[in-house]
Scaffold this motif. Structure first.
Motif, PDB file in Angstrom:
ATOM      1  N   LEU A  14      31.948  59.270  82.935  1.00 39.12           N
ATOM      2  CA  LEU A  14      33.288  58.889  82.478  1.00 39.12           C
ATOM      3  C   LEU A  14      33.237  57.580  81.706  1.00 39.12           C
ATOM      4  CD1 LEU A  14      35.220  59.527  85.835  1.00 39.12           C
ATOM      5  CD2 LEU A  14      35.062  61.083  83.871  1.00 39.12           C
ATOM      6  N   LEU A  15      33.893  57.547  80.554  1.00 43.99           N
ATOM      7  CA  LEU A  15      34.096  56.268  79.877  1.00 43.99           C
ATOM      8  C   LEU A  15      35.084  55.477  80.744  1.00 43.99           C
ATOM      9  CD1 LEU A  15      33.886  54.318  77.474  1.00 43.99           C
ATOM     10  CD2 LEU A  15      35.635  55.677  76.305  1.00 43.99           C
ATOM     11  N   ASP A  16      34.689  54.284  81.148  1.00 44.21           N
ATOM     12  CA  ASP A  16      35.519  53.519  82.082  1.00 44.21           C
ATOM     13  C   ASP A  16      36.699  52.891  81.342  1.00 44.21           C
ATOM     14  OD1 ASP A  16      34.872  50.819  84.501  1.00 44.21           O
ATOM     15  OD2 ASP A  16      36.734  51.759  83.774  1.00 44.21           O
ATOM     16  N   LEU A  20      38.055  48.951  79.092  1.00 44.49           N
ATOM     17  CA  LEU A  20      38.421  48.834  77.665  1.00 44.49           C
ATOM     18  C   LEU A  20      39.631  47.909  77.522  1.00 44.49           C
ATOM     19  CD1 LEU A  20      38.085  52.544  76.461  1.00 44.49           C
ATOM     20  CD2 LEU A  20      36.574  50.626  75.913  1.00 44.49           C
ATOM     21  N   PRO A  21      39.734  47.179  76.428  1.00 44.67           N
ATOM     22  CA  PRO A  21      38.867  47.177  75.258  1.00 44.67           C
ATOM     23  C   PRO A  21      37.755  46.133  75.326  1.00 44.67           C
ATOM     24  CG  PRO A  21      40.758  45.816  74.783  1.00 44.67           C
ATOM     25  CD  PRO A  21      40.928  46.282  76.212  1.00 44.67           C
ATOM     26  N   ALA A 201      48.083  48.800  74.306  1.00 45.10           N
ATOM     27  CA  ALA A 201      47.363  47.607  73.848  1.00 45.10           C
ATOM     28  C   ALA A 201      45.852  47.776  74.033  1.00 45.10           C
ATOM     29  CB  ALA A 201      47.855  46.381  74.615  1.00 45.10           C
ATOM     30  N   ARG A 202      45.468  48.265  75.225  1.00 45.39           N
ATOM     31  CA  ARG A 202      44.045  48.311  75.565  1.00 45.39           C
ATOM     32  C   ARG A 202      43.317  49.518  74.996  1.00 45.39           C
ATOM     33  NH1 ARG A 202      42.377  49.410  80.078  1.00 45.39           N
ATOM     34  NH2 ARG A 202      44.195  50.474  80.960  1.00 45.39           N
ATOM     35  N   TRP A 206      42.671  50.015  70.381  1.00 41.03           N
ATOM     36  CA  TRP A 206      41.203  50.071  70.302  1.00 41.03           C
ATOM     37  C   TRP A 206      40.747  51.367  69.652  1.00 41.03           C
ATOM     38  CZ3 TRP A 206      37.497  53.318  72.609  1.00 41.03           C
ATOM     39  CH2 TRP A 206      36.179  52.873  72.533  1.00 41.03           C
ATOM     40  N   GLU A 207      41.310  52.491  70.092  1.00 39.66           N
ATOM     41  CA  GLU A 207      40.881  53.805  69.594  1.00 39.66           C
ATOM     42  C   GLU A 207      41.138  53.916  68.093  1.00 39.66           C
ATOM     43  OE1 GLU A 207      42.175  57.151  71.997  1.00 39.66           O
ATOM     44  OE2 GLU A 207      42.017  58.518  70.292  1.00 39.66           O
TER      45      GLU A 207
END
Ligand SMILES: CSC[C@H]1O[C@H](OP(=O)(O)O)[C@H](O)[C@@H]1O
Length: 351
Positions: A14-16, A20-21, A201-202, A206-207
Motif C-alpha cells: 500500500l502507498l502510505d 503524503l505529501p 491539500a495532502r 500532490w497527485e
C-alpha cells in the motif's frame, strides 16, 4: 507514481497515504490484519481503493486459513469477510468488493469440498487482482464519459481526493480531469483542502502536481467566495455511496459545495463507478455516515489546535440530495435527474 495498492510476493503493498505529501513510502502487509488496520486508519482510503484493498486483504488472509476441514475453511473465510465489512461503513464499494470475493469463494467451493484449498486460495488472489485491473479500466471509461461535460478552459473545483489515490489507479473525478487534459483541453483545478484529514491539500494537490495539471489549493471556507467571483465553471467530486434517487454520500463538505454551486448556477457533477450505487437504497436517508475519532478535528499532524476537553463532532461524510446534482458520471454513461430511472438505465443499457 507508486501504485495506490498492489500484490507482491503474497503481500499487499500500500502507498502510505498518511505520509503524503511529505514522504512517499509503502506499507508492505504480510498479514491481513495489517490491511484491515490500513483501511481503518486511512493509510489506504477512497471508496474504490478500500474495496480493492479489502479484496486483496481477504485473499491474503485466505492464504493462512486452516484447511483441516471444508467447513472450517469456509467459516474462516466468512470471518475474514466480516472483519473487512466492519472496517468502514459508508463506501458501498467496500461491500460490493466483499460480495464479489464471496461469489468467487462460492464458485470455488467444489474445490474446497474436495480439499483442493490451494485452488480456492489462488482463485481468491486472482479475483482480487482482476478487480484492481478492472477498476483502472472502469475509471478510464468514467473519464471518457465525463470529459465531454468539461469545456476547454474550464476551472474545476473539486473536494477531497477522488483520484488515483482513491482507486486502483487513474481516479474517478480526477479521472475525468485527466481525460479532459488528454482530450487537449486546457483546464485548471481548485482543490479544497478538505478538513479535517486534508485529503485535498495532502493528496489531490500532490497527485495533480505529479502530472503538471494546474492546481490551486484553497481552504474549504473559500469555495463560496470563489464562486461568487465567477472563478468556478463546475464542481466535480467523487462518491462513496449513491442511492437509487441520486442522493450521494461523499466527503464531509460536499453538501455545502452543492448548495453553494446551486446558489451560483454552477453545474455540480459526481463521478463514480456503478459499484458505488446502492440500488437497494431508495434515498440517501439511510446511508450510514461514518463518525471518526475526535483527534482528527482536535489536531493537525499531531499538533493540537483546540483546547483539551472541547466536544467534537466528526462525521466523515454528508449526503447531497440528487436534485443538486447536474449529472452522475459512470463507466456505463452519464445519468441525469430524475435518477430513479436514469441510474437504472445505466445498469440495463450501458451507453
Ligand atoms: C473515488 S471515491 C473517493 C471518496 O472517498 C473519500 O473518502 P475517504 O478519504 O474518507 O475514504 C472521499 O469521500 C472521496 O470523495
Amino acid at each position: 507514481m507508486i501504485p495506490t495498492l498492489s500484490w507482491r510476493n503474497n503481500s499487499v503493498v500500500l502507498l502510505d497515504q498518511q505520509a503524503l505529501p511529505v514522504e512517499e513510502r509503502v506499507l508492505v502487509c504480510t498479514r491481513y490484519q495489517e490491511v484491515l488496520t490500513a483501511i481503518k486508519d486511512l493509510t489506504v482510503r477512497g471508496a474504490p481503493a478500500i474495496g480493492v484493498a479489502a479484496a486483496m486483504g481477504i485473499a491474503l488472509g485466505s492464504l493462512s486459513l486452516p484447511a483441516d476441514s471444508p467447513e472450517g475453511f469456509r467459516k474462516g473465510f466468512d470471518a475474514l469477510c466480516d472483519q473487512f465489512a466492519a472496517a468502514r461503513p459508508t463506501a458501498k464499494n467496500l461491500f460490493w468488493a466483499i460480495e464479489r470475493m464471496k461469489g468467487c469463494f462460492a464458485g470455488a467451493m467444489a474445490d474446497a469440498m474436495t480439499g483442493e484449498t490451494e485452488k480456492v486460495r489462488q482463485a481468491l488472489v486472482d479475483e482480487a487482482l482482476r478487480m484492481a485491473e478492472e477498476d483502472v479500466a472502469i475509471n478510464r471509461r468514467i473519464g471518457r464519459n465525463g470529459q465531454i461535460l468539461i469545456p476547454d478552459g474550464a476551472r474545476i473545483l473539486t473536494h477531497c481526493n477522488a483520484g488515483a489515490l482513491a482507486t486502483a489507479g487513474y481516479g474517478t473525478a480526477l479521472g475525468v480531469i485527466r481525460a479532459a487534459r488528454d482530450a487537449g483541453k486546457t483546464i485548471q483545478v481548485f482543490a479544497d483542502e478538505t478538513r479535517p484529514v486534508l485529503q485535498g491539500a495532502r493528496l489531490t494537490a500532490w497527485e495533480l502536481q505529479q502530472e503538471n495539471i494546474p492546481v490551486t489549493l484553497i481552504t474549504d471556507n473559500m469555495a463560496g467566495f470563489l464562486m461568487k467571483q465567477g472563478l468556478v465553471d463546475c464542481v466535480l467530486v467523487g462518491a462513496d455511496r449513491i442511492a437509487a434517487n441520486g442522493d450521494t454520500a461523499n466527503k464531509i463538505g460536499t453538501y455545502s459545495l452543492a448548495v453553494l454551486a446551486d446558489a451560483h448556477s454552477i453545474p455540480f457533477y459526481v463521478a463514480a463507478p456503478l459499484s458505488t450505487i446502492d440500488r437497494q437504497l431508495s434515498s440517501g436517508a439511510d446511508i450510514p455516515i461514518e463518525e471518526r475519532p475526535d483527534e482528527e478535528v482536535l489536531a493537525i499532524r499531531g499538533v493540537r489546535i483546540a483546547p483539551v476537553g472541547v466536544g467534537v463532532y466528526n462525521p466523515a461524510f454528508d449526503v447531497t440530495p440528487g436534485g443538486y446534482i447536474e449529472a452522475i458520471i459512470s463507466e456505463a454513461g452519464v445519468a441525469r435527474f430524475p435518477y430513479e430511472s436514469s441510474l437504472e438505465k445505466l445498469f440495463l443499457e450501458p451507453s
